[in-house]
Write an enzyme that holds these catalytic residues in place. Structure first.
Site, short mmCIF file in Angstrom:
data_model
loop_
_atom_site.label_atom_id
_atom_site.label_comp_id
_atom_site.label_asym_id
_atom_site.label_seq_id
_atom_site.Cartn_x
_atom_site.Cartn_y
_atom_site.Cartn_z
N ASN A 177 9.87 -11.64 4.23
CA ASN A 177 9.89 -12.09 2.83
C ASN A 177 10.79 -13.31 2.73
O ASN A 177 11.85 -13.38 3.35
CB ASN A 177 10.32 -10.97 1.87
CG ASN A 177 11.63 -10.29 2.23
OD1 ASN A 177 12.01 -10.21 3.40
ND2 ASN A 177 12.32 -9.78 1.24
N GLU A 229 12.47 -15.51 -0.16
CA GLU A 229 12.75 -15.54 -1.60
C GLU A 229 13.09 -16.95 -2.06
O GLU A 229 13.29 -17.86 -1.25
CB GLU A 229 13.89 -14.56 -1.91
CG GLU A 229 13.48 -13.13 -1.58
CD GLU A 229 14.48 -12.08 -2.01
OE1 GLU A 229 15.64 -12.41 -2.30
OE2 GLU A 229 14.05 -10.90 -2.06
N CYS A 265 6.02 -12.35 -0.07
CA CYS A 265 6.26 -11.10 0.67
C CYS A 265 6.05 -11.32 2.17
O CYS A 265 5.30 -12.23 2.59
CB CYS A 265 5.29 -10.03 0.22
SG CYS A 265 5.52 -9.47 -1.47
N GLU A 267 4.32 -9.53 4.25
CA GLU A 267 2.93 -9.32 4.66
C GLU A 267 2.11 -10.60 4.50
O GLU A 267 1.31 -10.97 5.35
CB GLU A 267 2.27 -8.24 3.79
CG GLU A 267 2.91 -6.90 3.84
CD GLU A 267 3.99 -6.72 2.76
OE1 GLU A 267 4.87 -7.59 2.65
OE2 GLU A 267 3.93 -5.72 2.06
N CYS A 310 2.71 -4.44 -1.68
CA CYS A 310 2.48 -4.62 -3.13
C CYS A 310 1.00 -4.90 -3.38
O CYS A 310 0.23 -5.20 -2.45
CB CYS A 310 3.37 -5.73 -3.68
SG CYS A 310 2.77 -7.40 -3.35
N CYS A 328 -0.39 -8.30 -2.13
CA CYS A 328 -0.62 -8.34 -0.67
C CYS A 328 -1.88 -7.56 -0.30
O CYS A 328 -2.65 -7.99 0.56
CB CYS A 328 0.59 -7.81 0.08
SG CYS A 328 2.00 -8.95 -0.02
#
Ligand code: THU
Length: 136
Positions: free
Chosen positions: A51, A53, A62, A64, A95, A98
């Site tokens: 991830n 940010e 994310c 993934e 999530c 994803c």
């Protein structure tokens, strides 16, 4: 990865290990929630992701999706499995965004391996995680 020489269980464990290692590079100064992913392509290559940010929180990506985008940008768009790791005791599940991104490249067969900090894991088919997917 020589996936032909490995059992399903060995593959799962290896992907978890790689996702856990990748997690070290997580850029998560805001949430302090590190996530790592390792995606296995149909031809046996593994791409990892973390991830990443941003101070503008909505710009965060994310782990993934980082892994998927790395693979796709190298021309690998067929996947067998993806493993996820975090530092949490509970299992980490992808999530919704994803899951939708996975579904762009997979008809539901792909395995999603969700682990916890103890190294335990649960595997699902994408079709179980995202039934009745939106398609154009
Ligand atoms: N995150 C992931 O990388 N993958 C998930 O499946 C869920 C959430 C990240 C995004 C953000 O950096 C942090 O976890 C907290 O939401």
């Amino acid at each position: 990865m020589d996936i032909n020489a490995m059992s399903e269980k060995e593959i799962e464990k290896k992907l978890i290990e790689l996702s856990r290692k990748a997690m070290e590079n997580s850029y998560s100064p805001y949430s302090k929630f590190r996530v790592g992913a390792a995606i296995l392509t149909q031809n046996g290559k593994v791409y990892t992701g973390v991830n990443v940010e941003n101070a503008s929180f909505g710009a965060t990506i994310c782990a993934e999706r980082t892994a998927v985008i790395k693979a796709v940008s190298e021309g690998d768009i067929r996947f067998k499995a993806i493993a996820l790791s975090s530092d949490a005791d509970s299992f980490i599940y992808p999530c919704g965004v994803c899951r939708q991104v996975f579904s762009e490249f997979d008809k539901g067969e792909m395995k999603v391996i969700c682990s916890n900090s103890k190294g335990q894991y649960r595997s699902f088919r994408l079709s179980e995680m995202l039934p009745n997917v939106f398609e154009l």
